[in-house]
Design an enzyme around this catalytic site. Structure first.
Site, mmCIF file in Angstrom:
data_model
loop_
_atom_site.group_PDB
_atom_site.id
_atom_site.type_symbol
_atom_site.label_atom_id
_atom_site.label_comp_id
_atom_site.label_asym_id
_atom_site.label_seq_id
_atom_site.Cartn_x
_atom_site.Cartn_y
_atom_site.Cartn_z
ATOM 1 N N ALA A 56 0.699 -1.310 -0.119
ATOM 2 C CA ALA A 56 -0.051 0.028 -0.002
ATOM 3 C C ALA A 56 0.871 1.248 -0.066
ATOM 4 O O ALA A 56 0.674 2.126 -1.009
ATOM 5 C CB ALA A 56 -0.738 -0.066 1.092
ATOM 6 N N ARG A 95 -3.063 -0.412 -10.527
ATOM 7 C CA ARG A 95 -3.402 -1.150 -9.209
ATOM 8 C C ARG A 95 -4.933 -0.696 -8.806
ATOM 9 O O ARG A 95 -4.864 0.612 -8.204
ATOM 10 C CB ARG A 95 -2.507 -1.528 -8.092
ATOM 11 C CG ARG A 95 -1.108 -2.114 -8.533
ATOM 12 C CD ARG A 95 -0.984 -3.421 -8.738
ATOM 13 N NE ARG A 95 -1.582 -4.440 -7.871
ATOM 14 C CZ ARG A 95 -1.055 -4.755 -6.957
ATOM 15 N NH1 ARG A 95 0.201 -4.443 -6.472
ATOM 16 N NH2 ARG A 95 -1.722 -5.603 -6.061
ATOM 17 N N ASP A 249 -4.649 -2.679 2.153
ATOM 18 C CA ASP A 249 -4.540 -1.977 0.949
ATOM 19 C C ASP A 249 -5.768 -0.816 0.776
ATOM 20 O O ASP A 249 -5.677 0.107 0.222
ATOM 21 C CB ASP A 249 -4.585 -2.639 -0.285
ATOM 22 C CG ASP A 249 -3.397 -3.834 -0.154
ATOM 23 O OD1 ASP A 249 -3.491 -4.909 0.629
ATOM 24 O OD2 ASP A 249 -2.495 -3.507 -0.723
ATOM 25 N N ASN A 259 -7.471 -6.339 2.213
ATOM 26 C CA ASN A 259 -6.130 -6.755 2.297
ATOM 27 C C ASN A 259 -5.754 -7.975 1.431
ATOM 28 O O ASN A 259 -6.773 -8.553 0.777
ATOM 29 C CB ASN A 259 -5.703 -6.954 3.778
ATOM 30 C CG ASN A 259 -4.198 -6.976 3.996
ATOM 31 O OD1 ASN A 259 -3.213 -6.369 3.362
ATOM 32 N ND2 ASN A 259 -3.735 -8.030 4.827
ATOM 33 N N LYS A 260 -4.476 -8.498 1.396
ATOM 34 C CA LYS A 260 -4.188 -9.578 0.553
ATOM 35 C C LYS A 260 -5.218 -10.810 0.753
ATOM 36 O O LYS A 260 -5.593 -11.203 1.704
ATOM 37 C CB LYS A 260 -2.924 -9.975 0.939
ATOM 38 C CG LYS A 260 -2.242 -11.169 -0.168
ATOM 39 C CD LYS A 260 -2.177 -10.974 -1.495
ATOM 40 C CE LYS A 260 -1.607 -9.610 -1.977
ATOM 41 N NZ LYS A 260 -1.912 -9.363 -3.392
#
Lengths: 371, 371
Positions: A56, A95, A249, A259-260
């Site tokens: 991030a 992204r 993120d 998040n991931k």
């Protein structure tokens, strides 16, 4: 962070030529340490999209430096503002999930809009890119200070026995400009002499845990164990995890955490086993608009080849090998959203808050808007 | 199951020499199809321990055939019963979690104890090994018949839209003698013309999902998509999974399910999203003694190198590559336990029951013991 004893940030301007942005190419890590020079906004776009840089905070800083390179180029052409606008759109598209990217680019656009003379734009955007990078590093340092007491408390509870921390993906130094978010309290605790041990989720498909977080921790001397993403639930059931700390993120101001991919599964296991689940993030990661993270945060889908192939070391050579049959269909969602109800707390640069609007706004009162 | 149009079981006696046990070596799949000949009980031990064969039912059948090979060898020596006893202990030690192994070996020991003349032992153990294999195949076929209505019902609810089934690891044909457990209802539905699509969890560290389940489904023409183990929660949150069906390596008669590491995380996500979570198992997988699966089922820990290295295809050559730094510490728990409270139902060869003692004993009344 130090690598083999030398201090590095993850992004900086070349000391000989300040129109060149230097990054650590994260793709061949931990096997090869390669510094890459980015000369154009297109170089920055590719570096973000293809994940030479990721995480991030670092994506945000890279976006800011990319806007600086765009400005340097634009002022030598007609209609520089149109060129800069195109560069901003392109960088934002690299992204979709991390909010830091548009945060940094919008800051640069604001700055450019407020400059009186076009010829000032390169200098102004350069200064702002460096400020954004500095603020990211400083925010992560502060996250470490605010998260440290959580780990110290657990260490006291365990009478000095190692505190077992589980983390997912890499919300470490490599994901930011320095220190990391989820790792900052870990580094702060380790440096203060607290006995910590980190369970590092491998984090398929790109293995940011086993490649990056493990390498960081190894460089810093923090004890760790790499596990597959399947393992955390079993560890939590068996009392082997004291706290989960992950990065983010994008976190809505209502407390939902993108998040991931796979973070949500660990949050469910933490809740099922009464283990505190913390998310560490600088405020640049907050989304102040979206209310419902599960519904409205865009989730990036990446190339399925990232699932089919994996890179590793064959002797001393980096090789990519095929894991499935050539014909196998694959899907590759890069993130998931952990609903606020599963999150114990958010560790920010201003302190720890609950994952809800009221508590977040208490730390960030300037974000209150009149209804 | 057919491979390139030819019917195979996963284990059989060589048609030219019935003291040779043939297996499909699962390690190089899906890239290479290799049949391996096992001549001694030590060969069988290595094949189970090093996972040339794996999966609850197939381990049981392999154990039974291993006891037959031990008997063939033992009768040509003094004190054959001692040799057989040592073989049984060795085979049982090859994998600790799957209960089918000790189930099959104990059946062979009972058989041997009831034989009047030592010279009869080879023939008797051969017949019993074949019976155990046949029963496994038949049980899996019946599991398919009992599970089929669940999928047909979902297909009707979705008005013929594809039913999305998520599975973890390989509880397929390759894990049994034929048909598979979790896959049996899928194959039955597909063969009946129902539109199904399978989300195949990769299943790190040994990738039994992406290597074996995907290959099986591809051979059978069932549509599937390989995903990382991190992905299932996100899919469930977004309505992309209609049912989860997994296998089991040991299920207590109280309904706790030991299965491949990571199963528990998927069960949590299924519960959080109100998605039915079924476990398919032949009754040879029940543990009729242990009451608390989470506390008392032994969980195998395998070599950490399985996490550090992975095998894949480089051009046309199978290569193992190193994923982490050489110094990285790793842990490799092979199974976890999903508590009964997270399981919707058990699909057995006698029908579907709830994951509790009363419901299981209703299907298996002969297992009632007087308190």
């Amino acid at each position: 962070m130090k690598i083999d004893g030398q201090h590095y940030r993850t992004i900086w301007l070349d000391s000989d030529d300040d129109t060149v942005v230097c990054i650590i190419d994260q793709r061949p890590l931990p096997h090869q340490f390669i510094i890459e020079a980015l000369h154009t906004v297109d170089d920055v776009f590719v570096a973000i999209r293809d994940m030479h840089v990721r995480g991030a905070g670092l994506i945000g800083a890279a976006g800011a430096y990319g806007m600086y390179l765009a400005a340097v180029d634009a002022v030598s052409h007609d209609n520089p503002l149109a060129i800069i606008k195109r560069a901003a759109d392109k960088l934002k598209s690299s992204r979709p999930t991390a909010v830091n990217l548009s945060y940094a680019i919008d800051k640069q656009l604001d700055c450019i809009n407020n400059v009186l003379s076009m010829s000032d734009i390169p200098a102004k955007t350069k200064t702002l890119a460096q400020t954004i990078a500095d603020e990211d590093a400083q925010a992560c340092f502060s996250i470490g200070q605010h998260g440290f007491p959580l780990i110290r408390y657990l260490s006291e509870q365990k009478k000095g026995q190692p505190v077992n921390i589980l983390t997912h993906c890499n919300a470490g130094w490599l994901a930011f400009v320095d220190h990391g978010s989820a790792t900052a309290p870990i580094y702060a605790s380790h440096d203060a002499g607290i006995d910590v041990h980190v369970w590092v989720d491998e984090t398929r498909p790109r293995n940011q845990g086993s490649r990056l977080t493990a390498w960081e921790l190894e460089q810093h001397g923090v004890p760790f164990t790499v596990i597959t993403d399947n393992t955390g639930g079993h560890l939590m059931q068996n009392g082997l995890v004291d706290i989960v700390i992950v990065g983010s993120d994008r976190t809505t101001h209502t407390g939902d955490v993108a998040n991931k991919i796979g973070t949500y599964l660990k949050a469910l296991a933490a809740q099922d086993n009464d283990i505190p689940f913390y998310v560490a993030l600088p405020s640049s990661t907050f989304d102040w608009v979206i209310q419902d993270g599960c519904k409205d945060i865009p989730i990036e889908q990446r190339d399925g080849d990232e699932v089919k192939h994996i890179q590793g070391l064959d002797g001393n050579t980096l090789k990519s090998v095929l894991l499935t049959t050539r014909e196998s269909n694959t899907a590759n969602y890069a993130f998931d959203v952990t609903p606020a109800r599963l999150v114990t707390g958010l560790i920010t640069e201003r302190g720890i808050c609950k994952p809800n609007k009221a508590s977040i706004l208490q730390l960030y009162p300037e974000k209150r808007v009149n209804d």
